[in-house]
Structure formats: structure tokens, C-alpha cells
Design a protein around this motif. Structure first.
Motif, PDB file in Angstrom:
ATOM      1  N   LEU A 118      -5.093 -33.314  -6.272  1.00  0.00           N
ATOM      2  CA  LEU A 118      -4.062 -34.140  -5.637  1.00  0.00           C
ATOM      3  C   LEU A 118      -4.310 -34.293  -4.143  1.00  0.00           C
ATOM      4  O   LEU A 118      -4.107 -35.376  -3.581  1.00  0.00           O
ATOM      5  N   GLY A 119      -4.761 -33.229  -3.499  1.00  0.00           N
ATOM      6  CA  GLY A 119      -5.074 -33.317  -2.073  1.00  0.00           C
ATOM      7  C   GLY A 119      -6.168 -34.320  -1.789  1.00  0.00           C
ATOM      8  O   GLY A 119      -6.085 -35.112  -0.842  1.00  0.00           O
ATOM      9  N   LEU A 120      -7.194 -34.312  -2.610  1.00  0.00           N
ATOM     10  CA  LEU A 120      -8.293 -35.269  -2.433  1.00  0.00           C
ATOM     11  C   LEU A 120      -7.845 -36.697  -2.699  1.00  0.00           C
ATOM     12  O   LEU A 120      -8.206 -37.621  -1.967  1.00  0.00           O
ATOM     13  N   ILE A 121      -7.027 -36.878  -3.723  1.00  0.00           N
ATOM     14  CA  ILE A 121      -6.520 -38.216  -4.038  1.00  0.00           C
ATOM     15  C   ILE A 121      -5.655 -38.752  -2.912  1.00  0.00           C
ATOM     16  O   ILE A 121      -5.820 -39.891  -2.465  1.00  0.00           O
ATOM     17  N   VAL A 122      -4.746 -37.925  -2.421  1.00  0.00           N
ATOM     18  CA  VAL A 122      -3.855 -38.358  -1.339  1.00  0.00           C
ATOM     19  C   VAL A 122      -4.658 -38.676  -0.086  1.00  0.00           C
ATOM     20  O   VAL A 122      -4.424 -39.691   0.578  1.00  0.00           O
ATOM     21  N   GLN A 123      -5.623 -37.818   0.246  1.00  0.00           N
ATOM     22  CA  GLN A 123      -6.422 -38.069   1.448  1.00  0.00           C
ATOM     23  C   GLN A 123      -7.236 -39.351   1.307  1.00  0.00           C
ATOM     24  O   GLN A 123      -7.348 -40.127   2.243  1.00  0.00           O
ATOM     25  N   TYR A 124      -7.788 -39.593   0.132  1.00  0.00           N
ATOM     26  CA  TYR A 124      -8.533 -40.825  -0.107  1.00  0.00           C
ATOM     27  C   TYR A 124      -7.634 -42.045   0.088  1.00  0.00           C
ATOM     28  O   TYR A 124      -8.021 -43.021   0.718  1.00  0.00           O
ATOM     29  N   ARG A 125      -6.412 -41.954  -0.449  1.00  0.00           N
ATOM     30  CA  ARG A 125      -5.472 -43.078  -0.308  1.00  0.00           C
ATOM     31  C   ARG A 125      -5.081 -43.286   1.153  1.00  0.00           C
ATOM     32  O   ARG A 125      -4.980 -44.421   1.617  1.00  0.00           O
ATOM     33  N   LEU A 126      -4.856 -42.196   1.885  1.00  0.00           N
ATOM     34  CA  LEU A 126      -4.522 -42.322   3.303  1.00  0.00           C
ATOM     35  C   LEU A 126      -5.658 -42.951   4.080  1.00  0.00           C
ATOM     36  O   LEU A 126      -5.445 -43.814   4.931  1.00  0.00           O
ATOM     37  N   ASP A 127      -6.881 -42.496   3.790  1.00  0.00           N
ATOM     38  CA  ASP A 127      -8.029 -43.074   4.473  1.00  0.00           C
ATOM     39  C   ASP A 127      -8.211 -44.545   4.126  1.00  0.00           C
ATOM     40  O   ASP A 127      -8.548 -45.354   4.976  1.00  0.00           O
ATOM     41  N   ALA A 128      -7.974 -44.901   2.858  1.00  0.00           N
ATOM     42  CA  ALA A 128      -8.094 -46.303   2.442  1.00  0.00           C
ATOM     43  C   ALA A 128      -7.043 -47.163   3.136  1.00  0.00           C
ATOM     44  O   ALA A 128      -7.332 -48.290   3.550  1.00  0.00           O
ATOM     45  N   ASP A 129      -5.831 -46.635   3.288  1.00  0.00           N
ATOM     46  CA  ASP A 129      -4.762 -47.389   3.958  1.00  0.00           C
ATOM     47  C   ASP A 129      -5.031 -47.525   5.460  1.00  0.00           C
ATOM     48  O   ASP A 129      -4.591 -48.484   6.076  1.00  0.00           O
ATOM     49  N   ALA A 130      -5.738 -46.560   6.046  1.00  0.00           N
ATOM     50  CA  ALA A 130      -5.995 -46.579   7.486  1.00  0.00           C
ATOM     51  C   ALA A 130      -7.146 -47.511   7.847  1.00  0.00           C
ATOM     52  O   ALA A 130      -7.253 -47.926   8.995  1.00  0.00           O
TER      53      ALA A 130
END
Length: 132
Positions: A118-130
Motif C-alpha cells: 500500500l505504501g508503494l501504491i500510494v507513493q506511486y500515485r502521489l508521484d504520478a499526480d505531482a
């Protein structure tokens, strides 16, 4: 406290990124400590993960607070804290239910894998949104 002093100068996004890495690293160290039966390793992992969680939480609050009008901030913080408490409470209940069929070690290791994923998924999504 020390993490806040060091990370307070960074952007909210960078603080969340560093915090996520801390949570992932802390989880890995805890998992290693549990698997090896080494209590000191478990403590070190808990400290790393705790600092990481604090940094992530602080960075997330710093990122979303300016987005709410002053009269909406109480509701925003209430929602954030309800979500935060549920994110700890619900997995603890599920883990408690899984101990009998899976065993304590399997439950702990499975929980760690779920946290890391979940941490990796959330970080990936945050990076994609940024990204622009």
C-alpha cells in the motif's frame, strides 16, 4: 520532534516521500526482526517506521491545510483523524481475526507485506499526480 525540525524546511511533497520511505524501511526492519526473533531489530524498525509515519502525516497535513478555507479546517482535520484512526484500527481487527487460521507469524508477515504494498501504491500515485 527531531524529525519535525529537520523535515520542516522541506516541501510537503518531499516530506511525504521521505516519510513513506521511512515507513517502508521500518516495516522491512520489523519484518526482519520478527522473522529472526530479534527484539532489538523490532525496536529499531518501530522507531524508523514511527519517524516515517510522523513525517508522512505532517507532510500530508501541510499539503492539504492550505487547500481548505479557515472555516472548513475543523471538518478537514476531523475527517483526516477519523481516516487515520480507521487505518490503524481496521487492520488490527482483521489481523486479530486472521491469527487463528493463519498463525501469528503469518499474520505479522502478511500485514507487513500489505503495508509495504500500500505504501508503494500510494507513493506511486502521489508521484504520478505531482508530475506535470
Amino acid at each position: 520532534m527531531a524529525g519535525g525540525l529537520v523535515l520542516g524546511r522541506l516541501t510537503a511533497h518531499r516530506t511525504v516521500l521521505i516519510g513513506t520511505v521511512g515507513v517502508l524501511l521500518g516495516t522491512a526492519v520489523i519484518e526482519a526482526g520478527v522473522a529472526a526473533g530479534l527484539l532489538p531489530l523490532l525496536w529499531v524498525g518501530a522507531i524508523i517506521g514511527g519517524v516515517g509515519f510522523g513525517a508522512s502525516f505532517s507532510g500530508a497535513l501541510r499539503a492539504i491545510t492550505p487547500l481548505a478555507r479557515p472555516q472548513q479546517r475543523a471538518g478537514l482535520f476531523a475527517a483526516v483523524y477519523v481516516a487515520a484512526y480507521l487505518s490503524f484500527g481496521v487492520p488490527a481487527i482483521i489481523a486479530g481475526l486472521l491469527i487463528a487460521p493463519v498463525g501469528l507469524l503469518g499474520t505479522v508477515l502478511g500485514h507487513g507485506v500489505a503495508v509495504a504494498a500500500l505504501g508503494l501504491i500510494v507513493q506511486y500515485r502521489l508521484d504520478a499526480d505531482a508530475r506535470p
